[in-house]
Design an enzyme around this catalytic site. Structure first.
Site, PDB file in Angstrom:
ATOM      1  N   ASN A 113       0.797  -1.095  -0.044  1.00 59.08           N
ATOM      2  CA  ASN A 113       0.140  -0.096   0.077  1.00 59.08           C
ATOM      3  C   ASN A 113       0.920   1.474   0.128  1.00 59.08           C
ATOM      4  OD1 ASN A 113      -2.123   1.595   0.347  1.00 59.08           O
ATOM      5  ND2 ASN A 113      -1.951   1.970   2.361  1.00 59.08           N
ATOM      6  N   HIS A 115       0.917   5.160   1.294  1.00 59.48           N
ATOM      7  CA  HIS A 115       0.124   6.162   2.299  1.00 59.48           C
ATOM      8  C   HIS A 115       0.905   7.708   2.137  1.00 59.48           C
ATOM      9  CE1 HIS A 115      -2.387   7.276   5.620  1.00 59.48           C
ATOM     10  NE2 HIS A 115      -1.432   7.696   6.034  1.00 59.48           N
ATOM     11  N   SER A 142       4.874   6.776   2.218  1.00 53.94           N
ATOM     12  CA  SER A 142       5.304   5.720   2.702  1.00 53.94           C
ATOM     13  C   SER A 142       4.904   4.319   1.919  1.00 53.94           C
ATOM     14  CB  SER A 142       5.061   5.344   3.988  1.00 53.94           C
ATOM     15  OG  SER A 142       5.533   6.267   5.036  1.00 53.94           O
ATOM     16  N   ASP A 151      -2.789   0.916   7.863  1.00 54.93           N
ATOM     17  CA  ASP A 151      -1.720   1.575   7.491  1.00 54.93           C
ATOM     18  C   ASP A 151      -0.514   1.388   8.560  1.00 54.93           C
ATOM     19  OD1 ASP A 151      -3.077   3.250   5.465  1.00 54.93           O
ATOM     20  OD2 ASP A 151      -3.656   4.494   6.751  1.00 54.93           O
TER      21      ASP A 151
HETATM   22  C1  GRF Z   1      -2.184   9.009  -2.745  1.00 53.18           C
HETATM   23  O1  GRF Z   1      -1.974  10.164  -2.257  1.00 53.18           O
HETATM   24  C2  GRF Z   1      -1.981   7.740  -2.217  1.00 53.18           C
HETATM   25  O2  GRF Z   1      -1.053   7.937  -1.287  1.00 53.18           O
HETATM   26  C3  GRF Z   1      -2.987   7.554  -1.202  1.00 53.18           C
HETATM   27  O3  GRF Z   1      -4.391   7.814  -2.138  1.00 53.18           O
HETATM   28  C4  GRF Z   1      -4.004   8.854  -3.180  1.00 53.18           C
HETATM   29  C5  GRF Z   1      -4.151   8.233  -4.543  1.00 53.18           C
HETATM   30  O4  GRF Z   1      -3.906   8.996  -5.544  1.00 53.18           O
HETATM   31  N1  GRF Z   1      -3.318   6.317  -0.630  1.00 53.18           N
HETATM   32  P1  GRF Z   1      -3.853   8.255  -7.028  1.00 53.18           P
HETATM   33  O5  GRF Z   1      -5.442   7.980  -7.009  1.00 53.18           O
HETATM   34  O6  GRF Z   1      -2.699   7.357  -7.127  1.00 53.18           O
HETATM   35  O7  GRF Z   1      -3.750   9.684  -7.767  1.00 53.18           O
END
Ligand code: GRF
Length: 225
Positions: A113, A115, A142, A151
């Site tokens: 994932n 984050h 991260s 997370d």
């Molecule tokens: C990113 O900031 C990611 O860290 C979080 O959700 C957002 C997704 O952005 N989990 P995208 O859809 O990849 O543009």
């Protein structure tokens, strides 16, 4: 890249914009990432990322969470859909659903994932707002293995960005996102090259060394794109 090693099949889960998905697609297209994106699955039919996948010729599917009565039923449908594509790695790229323990266990050590914070700081939602309100001087993103703790799984790779005094959520988000687009292709590449794994005690291992802290990414240290 070793031409003899077949690319790792992956499935990417999204919920929206899909800019991280795009970064992964671009890294594969420019031969910097030895994976085959078998499918992109969204829990939201309107996710823009689905269009990005279709444009790249990647199969897409929608498992709309609003059509399921509970989390377990949704996760079961999602799992069946994923399994159809037999991935070696499941990549959560802006996938905005909390997953059940059964689902997480099934993909233990095979699910990453991203984050938008320097975990363990600011898990959950609204991380950028929280960071600005906290007065911290650094923020970031991260990549971690997914475990039951939201997370909370072992963090593999992080990028840091400065937080400025007059920062806005929009400005900070853009600074973090730019780094995210470097982080994900790199971490997936490590996994595909079998350099990165989760060991039986739940620790992330990179190049046979247990990561006692995440690797810090800098552009000089190994950007793929
Ligand atoms: C990113 O900031 C990611 O860290 C979080 O959700 C957002 C997704 O952005 N989990 P995208 O859809 O990849 O543009």
């Amino acid at each position: 890249m070793n031409a003899a090693t077949p690319p790792l099949p992956i499935v990417i889960l999204i919920s929206g914009r899909g800019s991280n998905l795009q970064a992964i697609i671009d890294a594969v297209a420019s031969d910097k990432l030895p994976v085959e994106i078998r499918a992109v699955i969204s829990n939201r039919p309107e996710a823009i990322g689905l269009q990005r996948a279709a444009q790249a010729g990647i199969p897409t599917a929608v498992i709309d969470h609003s059509l399921y009565t509970d989390r377990a039923a949704f996760d079961q449908a999602l799992l069946e859909c994923i399994e159809h594509f037999q991935p070696g790695l499941v990549v959560l790229a802006g996938f905005m659903r909390i997953l059940t323990a059964g689902f997480v266990h099934y993909y233990q050590g095979r699910m990453l994932n991203i984050h938008p914070s320097l975990l363990p700081d600011f898990p959950g939602l609204h991380t950028l707002q929280q960071a600005l309100e906290s007065g911290c001087k650094q923020h970031g993103a991260s990549i971690h293995f997914v475990t039951e703790a939201v997370d909370g799984g072992p963090v593999v790779l992080q990028a840091r960005v400065p937080v400025y005094q007059q920062d806005t959520v929009t400005a900070l988000a853009a600074r973090v996102l730019e780094q995210e687009h470097h982080l994900y292709p790199l971490a997936i590449r490590w996994f595909a090259e079998q350099r990165l794994r989760l060991d039986s005690t739940g620790h992330a291992v990179l190049d046979d060394k247990v990561l006692t802290e995440p690797v810090t990414f800098t552009l000089e240290s190994g950007a793929l794109c």
